[in-house]
Design an enzyme around this catalytic site. Structure first.
Site, mmCIF file in Angstrom:
data_model
loop_
_atom_site.group_PDB
_atom_site.id
_atom_site.type_symbol
_atom_site.label_atom_id
_atom_site.label_comp_id
_atom_site.label_asym_id
_atom_site.label_seq_id
_atom_site.Cartn_x
_atom_site.Cartn_y
_atom_site.Cartn_z
ATOM 1 N N ASP A 155 -2.209 -4.415 3.717
ATOM 2 C CA ASP A 155 -2.378 -4.689 5.148
ATOM 3 C C ASP A 155 -3.419 -5.776 5.386
ATOM 4 O OD1 ASP A 155 -0.522 -2.718 5.673
ATOM 5 O OD2 ASP A 155 -2.030 -1.158 5.978
ATOM 6 N N ARG A 185 -2.711 -0.901 13.643
ATOM 7 C CA ARG A 185 -4.179 -0.852 13.658
ATOM 8 C C ARG A 185 -4.697 -2.200 14.137
ATOM 9 N NH1 ARG A 185 -3.019 2.209 8.928
ATOM 10 N NH2 ARG A 185 -3.680 4.376 9.173
ATOM 11 N N GLU A 236 0.816 -1.216 0.000
ATOM 12 C CA GLU A 236 0.000 0.000 0.000
ATOM 13 C C GLU A 236 0.848 1.263 0.000
ATOM 14 O OE1 GLU A 236 -3.135 0.262 2.912
ATOM 15 O OE2 GLU A 236 -3.327 -1.909 2.969
ATOM 16 N N HIS A 293 -4.998 -9.670 14.982
ATOM 17 C CA HIS A 293 -3.603 -9.246 14.998
ATOM 18 C C HIS A 293 -3.030 -9.333 16.398
ATOM 19 C CE1 HIS A 293 -4.950 -6.494 11.486
ATOM 20 N NE2 HIS A 293 -4.639 -7.685 11.057
ATOM 21 N N TYR A 329 2.199 -3.971 13.282
ATOM 22 C CA TYR A 329 1.075 -3.238 12.682
ATOM 23 C C TYR A 329 0.299 -2.495 13.754
ATOM 24 C CZ TYR A 329 -2.776 -2.355 9.453
ATOM 25 O OH TYR A 329 -3.713 -1.756 8.655
ATOM 26 N N ASP A 367 -6.083 -6.201 7.173
ATOM 27 C CA ASP A 367 -7.334 -5.829 7.816
ATOM 28 C C ASP A 367 -8.366 -5.721 6.699
ATOM 29 O OD1 ASP A 367 -6.649 -3.487 6.538
ATOM 30 O OD2 ASP A 367 -6.247 -2.358 8.365
ATOM 31 N N GLU A 408 -9.787 -3.230 5.258
ATOM 32 C CA GLU A 408 -9.473 -2.245 4.241
ATOM 33 C C GLU A 408 -8.348 -2.740 3.335
ATOM 34 O OE1 GLU A 408 -9.123 2.615 4.027
ATOM 35 O OE2 GLU A 408 -8.754 1.577 5.920
#
Length: 919
Positions: free
Chosen positions: A99, A326, A13, A371, A324, A101, A103
């Protein structure tokens, strides 16, 4: 650089990850960045002409046919997509390394849809950017998780439907251009509700007595507070409701008179120890950081906003320093547990590490355990000392915070003992014959995890009180022992209104309610500020009157949409979709069209059946005593709705009173918070605005009246021009235009009630021509939005005081322009301390306060002070030592931040629709 045949293309990303990941993978891989999302729902106005009248025309989503979304490649990403397609032609495999997640999973799917690769595709995921993690990830790939993509797509469509259906209602009934959002509207409501509580709050006063006692055989004094009077507990602040009513059962509220009599009586006698208790004290460490707790602690300890904390954490993650960032999980991998325990043992000793690892379970609503917690990267943690040469300022401070929290989470409990002593005094006072004082103190005999880290608290006063108690040692006394009373003093208190939310406490409250997701908190808080719903006062979040109007409309007509439980349940439903337990289309149908089985109305029915909404009523906030606040087109104002001469208790008009034809109104200035807008404050503003301002006199030069007024942006003076006054035509114009009156804001040290004509005329004389430089360029002194300044052509320089606008001379102005221009508006601050000449450079060394904290400098070399260095007490030798260390390391090279390109508003071209919905 073109990819050679057979090389494997890896798409991440963020550009910040490219270099590190490429170095870990080797030459057979080529790493490129998508730079975030590449596709999204277009605005309906950007749809192709033939689609605007079709099923996609309203939302870019066909709600009648499976909520099918119409995606387009963002205009500013077309070049990037074309570049990725070119590189993909020569690639042997495609690795989607976005990532892990929802998104990130959606971005990977959109890349797949847009690039349409003809080579094998692998989904590559990792939680940290280290060599071991990246090499593990490339060898352990998976397929795209279509259920996670469905959940993210549902969220995107949900937000589109919510915003596009509800926002127009706000435009029509409150103000044009407003927006509503699934999470932002609920966050705004939380801030508004807290302000309502403050507005309804009624102060209550109460008294207590503090005494100082000492055993007759020893000289150790200690303080104790009055806790009981004749067996009834003495009321404290927590015993009162927000309405100022005493709610604690079996409590007694002391007034000033009784408190002072008790204090006088206690001093005149002796106290007897009636009870002594000692209990073991144990305190456990906090869990490792989640996204929300990281934002909260960064706010408390580093004074970073949620947005800045996430920005710094992103840099640390991309640099390979942390995992990570988030996540809402508090779990640590076995490797991380081993690393934290090993580091704690090495630094503090074996006794500081418990026999078995600590494992934390998340106890927050809607928590996901996908996570790890936020922790230092790698299977062996680098200590702050080891990264000090690589990280600076905020980056170093946040890494140190994460490292301390992670290591402390695997350390032993703090242990000690807590002693409580109760003292009885016979006063002989009627109604307070016998009173009791109590004191507590904690002795920590083994610091455990406190040797590494201690969590901050939102209530600073409570934190200080707890710290004082934990450091307090009471004397050894036994029951029946008499104590001498050294002093006794009565003390009065007032209850405090509920504290406003800060960014940290709002994030905490949203997490506890299950509203939003860790990755959205920072953007949500930023959005409600950008939209004009909330502003900051210090660290507190204060709602605007506009937020009151919007929240009231949503509460009364879209109650479910701002209901906390309903909003949290939507997050649970998105989790079910992500887990494959719920269908995307079925859920969206229930949300938008309603549920026939439960007779629940959907969003469309709510919007279609609003009935008559009284826009004026929605935008009215009653203050009491005939005063209201209204939110108008040009901002909020206060209005007196009860005619003059009307008795508010009976409604009768006083004899001879005149009933005004129109209510009095006054603009509310931006510096008045809603909880400060009392009826008395409203009357004050109305009086200030009476008669359209206060006439100070006439300008001798023009004969025009000069008036002082209270405006939205503060008090100001202006001249009153004749009704048809015109200015001479400007150069290039044939017709004259209507003249504009001269206007000037009052200086900060001026008061609207005392300003006179002379002072007003001086203000209206600005800007003042100071003179001209050697080349004949005019220099003027002006007062602007950000304070007083000089202007010469396009070059502006800040002044230090408003009085300089009248006093500064041409020589002084030229001296200011002779200095290099300072970045920002503030002039360079004076040094905190002077240390003398550096033995190495021979230059004077000073201590200064910089953006990232205090530092020492000799004008060429800067060295940040360490944690234990006090700017006020640092010695010259220590300052010279820090500079020598910095010189020995050599110059630090730092990458220049890549400036983000603003998103263009060019019309988006439609993307070719894929035949298969998911890959």
């Amino acid at each position: 650089m073109a990819a050679g045949k057979g090389r494997k293309l890896v798409i991440v990303e963020s550009p910040g990850k490219v270099k590190s990941i490429a170095s870990y993978l080797g030459g057979e891989y080529e790493v490129e960045a998508s730079i975030g999302h590449i596709r999204d729902l277009p605005n309906p106005s950007e749809l192709p002409a033939d689609m605007k009248k079709g099923p996609y025309g309203r939302f870019a989503v066909d709600v009648d046919n499976g909520f099918d979304p119409y995606y387009v490649v963002d205009a500013d990403k077309k070049k990037k997509v074309a570049e990725l397609r070119r590189k993909l032609k020569d690639a042997s495999e495609l690795y989607l390394a976005t990532d892990e997640d929802r998104e990130g999973e959606a971005i990977a799917w959109h890349l797949l849809e847009a690039l349409k690769p003809r080579v094998p595709v692998k989904r590559m995921v990792f939680h940290e950017i280290t060599r071991e993690a990246i090499q593990r990830a490339v060898n352990d790939t998976r397929e795209i998780d279509t259920a996670m993509v469905d959940a993210q797509e549902t969220r995107r469509i949900l937000d589109r439907l919510y915003g596009y259906e509800v926002s127009p209602v706000l435009w029509r009934k409150v103000r044009q251009g407003l927006s509503a959002g699934r999470v932002q509207s609920v966050a705004t409501r939380m801030v508004v509700e807290r302000e309502r509580e403050r507005m309804a709050f009624v102060r209550a006063s109460y008294w207590d007595v503090e005494g100082e006692f000492t055993p007759e055989s020893a000289g150790q004094h200690f303080t104790a507070r009055l806790s009981q009077v004749d067996g009834a507990r003495v009321a404290t602040g927590r015993d009162f409701s927000d309405a100022g009513v005493l709610t604690g059962r079996g409590t007694v509220q002391l007034d000033e008179g009784l408190a002072r009599r008790i204090a006088e009586a206690v001093v005149a006698t002796t106290a007897v120890v009636s009870d002594v208790q000692e209990k073991p004290y144990t305190r456990r460490p906090s869990a490792p950081f989640t996204t929300s707790t990281l934002q909260q602690e960064a706010s408390r300890k580093l004074r970073l906003s949620s947005k800045n904390a996430m920005r710094v954490a992103q840099r640390l993650y991309e640099g390979g320093y942390i995992t990570y960032m988030r996540t809402d999980s508090t779990t640590l991998s076995d490797a991380a547990l081993t690393a934290a325990r090993s580091q704690a043992r090495d630094l503090y000793g074996a006794e500081y590490v418990p026999e078995s690892p600590r494992r934390y379970e998340k106890k927050v609503k809607n928590a996901q355990e996908a996570h790890e917690a936020v922790r230092p990267a790698g299977d062996r943690f680098r200590s702050p000392a080891q990264v000090a040469g690589e990280l600076r300022g905020e980056d170093f401070a946040l890494y140190e915070l994460i490292w301390k929290r992670t290591v402390a989470s695997q350390m032993a409990d703090a242990r000690g003992s807590t002693a409580t002593v109760k003292l009885t005094v016979d006063t002989g006072i009627e109604g307070a014959q016998q009173v009791e004082f109590s004191a507590s103190g904690t002795i920590i005999t083994f610091r455990g995890f406190l040797a590494a880290y201690e969590e901050g608290r939102d209530d600073e006063a409570a934190a200080r009180a707890q710290a004082a108690e934990e450091e307090r040692r009471l004397p050894k006394v036994s029951e029946g022992v008499q104590l001498e009373v050294v002093r006794a003093e009565a003390d009065g208190h007032e209850t405090s209104p509920p504290a406003r939310y800060t960014e940290a406490t709002l994030v905490k409250a949203m997490e506890e309610r299950g509203i939003g997701r860790p990755s959205t908190y920072a953007s949500t808080i930023g959005t409600i500020q950008d939209r004009g719903y909330v502003f900051t006062k210090g660290q507190a979040l204060v709602p605007t009157w506009l937020a009151f109007a919007v929240t009231r409309l949503l509460e009364e007509h879209f109650g479910n949409l701002v209901d906390y439980e309903f909003t949290a349940s939507m997050e649970e439903d998105l989790d079910r979709i992500a887990n494959g337990d719920e269908g995307r289309v079925d859920w969206l149908k229930r949300f938008y069209f309603g549920d026939e089985a439960t007779s629940g109305a959907g969003l469309r029915a709510l919007v279609d059946d609003l009935g008559e909404i009284d826009a004026r009523e929605i935008s009215t906030i009653p203050l009491g005593e005939g005063m209201v606040v209204r939110v108008g087109r040009y901002g909020p104002y206060v209005e007196e709705v009860v005619p003059g001469g009307v008795d508010l208790s009976t409604g009768e008009v006083a004899e001879g009173a005149e009933v005004p034809a129109a209510p009095r109104r006054a603009t509310i200035t931006d510096d008045v918070a809603p909880d400060e807008m009392t009826p008395a404050k409203a009357r004050e503003l109305l009086e200030a605005a009476a008669d359209d301002g206060k006439v100070l006199g006439q300008d001798p030069a023009t004969g025009h009246d000069i008036v002082a007024k209270a405006g939205r942006y503060g008090p100001y003076v202006t001249e009153v021009l004749p009704e048809n006054a015109e200015e001479a035509p400007a150069k290039g114009r044939k017709k004259a235009v209507k003249a504009k009156p001269r206007t000037a804001s009052l200086f900060q040290d001026m008061d609207l009630s005392t300003i006179d004509l002379d002072a007003a005329l001086r203000l209206l004389s600005l800007p003042r021509v100071v003179g001209a430089d050697a080349e004949g360029v005019e220099i003027t002194a002006q007062n602007g939005r950000y304070g007083p300044y000089l202007k010469k052509g396009t070059d502006s320089r800040s002044l230090t005081s408003e009085q300089q606008l009248f006093d500064i001379t041409l020589d002084e102005a030229l001296a200011i322009y002779a200095q290099p221009k300072q970045r920002g508006r503030a002039a360079a601050a004076a040094p905190l301390k002077e240390l003398g000449e550096d033995p190495a450079s021979g230059k004077p060394v000073v201590v200064k306060d910089g953006r990232f904290g205090p530092y020492v400098t000799d004008g060429e070399t800067n060295a940040t002070l360490r944690k234990d260095d006090d700017p006020e007490s640092i010695t010259p030798e220590r300052g010279f030592e820090l500079l020598a260390e910095k010189r020995a390391k050599g110059p630090t090279t730092r990458k220049r931040a890549v400036k983000k390109t603003a998103k263009k508003t060019t019309k988006r071209a439609p993307a070719k629709k894929a035949t298969a919905k998911k890959a």
